[in-house]
Design an enzyme around this catalytic site. Structure first.
Site, PDB file in Angstrom:
ATOM      1  N   TYR A  21      -8.332  14.565  -7.562  1.00 56.83           N
ATOM      2  CA  TYR A  21      -6.382  14.525  -8.153  1.00 56.83           C
ATOM      3  C   TYR A  21      -5.817  15.820  -9.140  1.00 56.83           C
ATOM      4  O   TYR A  21      -4.589  15.752  -9.582  1.00 56.83           O
ATOM      5  CB  TYR A  21      -7.890  13.785 -10.071  1.00 56.83           C
ATOM      6  N   LYS A  76      -1.645  16.000  -9.264  1.00 49.86           N
ATOM      7  CA  LYS A  76      -0.623  15.933 -10.516  1.00 49.86           C
ATOM      8  C   LYS A  76      -0.159  17.396 -10.941  1.00 49.86           C
ATOM      9  O   LYS A  76       0.949  16.867 -10.831  1.00 49.86           O
ATOM     10  CB  LYS A  76      -1.959  15.598 -11.698  1.00 49.86           C
ATOM     11  N   ASN A 123       4.193   4.854 -11.270  1.00 47.74           N
ATOM     12  CA  ASN A 123       2.582   5.046 -12.326  1.00 47.74           C
ATOM     13  C   ASN A 123       1.590   5.202 -11.040  1.00 47.74           C
ATOM     14  O   ASN A 123       0.417   5.382 -11.972  1.00 47.74           O
ATOM     15  CB  ASN A 123       3.251   3.721 -13.188  1.00 47.74           C
ATOM     16  N   ASP A 171       1.337  -1.418  -0.073  1.00 49.23           N
ATOM     17  CA  ASP A 171      -0.022   0.019   0.077  1.00 49.23           C
ATOM     18  C   ASP A 171       1.340   1.472  -0.148  1.00 49.23           C
ATOM     19  O   ASP A 171       1.425   1.827   1.052  1.00 49.23           O
ATOM     20  CB  ASP A 171      -0.961  -0.096   1.049  1.00 49.23           C
TER      21      ASP A 171
END
Length: 255
Positions: free
Chosen positions: A156, A160, A90, A63
């Site tokens: 999100y 990023k 990734n 995790d």
């Protein structure tokens, strides 16, 4: 074989882009370790595909929100292979919600995997390189949404955006150690994270109409770029983000 004699670690390697990168690297001569969360069947498939190339494979369940676990996963790869040369960050998650409905748990999950996990996995990898006085390569899989707004996915986009700046900062800080840090920012790719999109013909058509190449990307498109950045061909590439979106970012506009 562009990665002959190299060893790579890929996070989120049990499916999608991560699996494609892991398999691509193996076909190019690298031994590959990867982590996964719960997808045992996917992890087994990735290991089998790597082994079929004649390269060594290691799948580690971990995790990325757990610092002790992610440090141990990097250490286990070093114990197994003796060294690491390439890290591909990734693994990523997203959560759709209007900004006013985002919960702390949802926010924490996205930021902890996408940014905190990436940060400390990279730290463990870099410590290994420093301890062994060797150069290396870090490749962060970001998103076009590090730059392009995505209403309903605020956490999100924040994660990023953090990856974008971290990539640039580490390129400067780690460059003197011979460690390059670059990022790939995919657009709409045919992966499980886009299942809702793929199953909605109207939404899919609207998106494709914005993409000059007229199609979604495939994991192999991203893997080819990752291979370039991992290879000696990119030894002087540092601090760059490569958009791989069929032209979506430069053509997108709201209707």
């Amino acid at each position: 074989m562009r990665l002959e004699g190299k060893t790579a670690f890929v996070t989120g390697g049990s499916h999608g882009i991560g699996r494609e990168i892991a398999e691509k690297f193996a076909r190019e001569g690298a031994d590959v370790a990867f982590n996964y969360g719960h997808d045992e069947a996917g992890a087994d498939a990735t290991k089998a595909a790597i082994a079929a190339t004649g390269r060594r494979a290691l799948g580690v369940r971990a995790d990325l929100r757990d610092l002790a676990a992610l440090r141990e996963m990097v250490a286990s790869a070093v114990r197994t292979f003796g060294r690491l040369d390439i890290l591909v960050n990734n693994a990523g998650v997203e959560h759709k919600a209007d900004f006013w409905d985002v919960t702390e748990d949802d926010y924490d999950r996205v930021l902890d995997v996408n940014l905190k996990g990436l940060f400390f996995t990279t730290q463990a990898f870099v410590r290994h390189l420093r301890d062994t006085s060797r150069p290396g390569k870090v490749i962060n899989i970001s998103s076009i949404h590090e730059d392009l707004p995505f209403p309903g996915f605020a956490s999100y986009c924040a994660s990023k955006g953090g990856v974008r700046m971290l990539t640039r900062n580490l390129a400067v800080e780690l460059g003197p150690l011979g460690i390059t840090v670059n990022a790939i920012a995919p657009g709409a790719i045919e992966t499980p994270i886009n299942t809702v999109l793929l199953n909605n013909p109207n939404l899919l058509k609207t998106l494709i109409d914005h993409i000059p190449l007229g199609r979604l990307g495939k994991p192999k498109d991203v893997a080819g770029l990752a291979l370039y950045l991992a290879s000696a061909d990119a030894d002087y590439v540092n601090g760059s983000t490569y958009y791989i979106d069929g032209g979506l970012t430069v053509s997108y506009h709201e209707q």
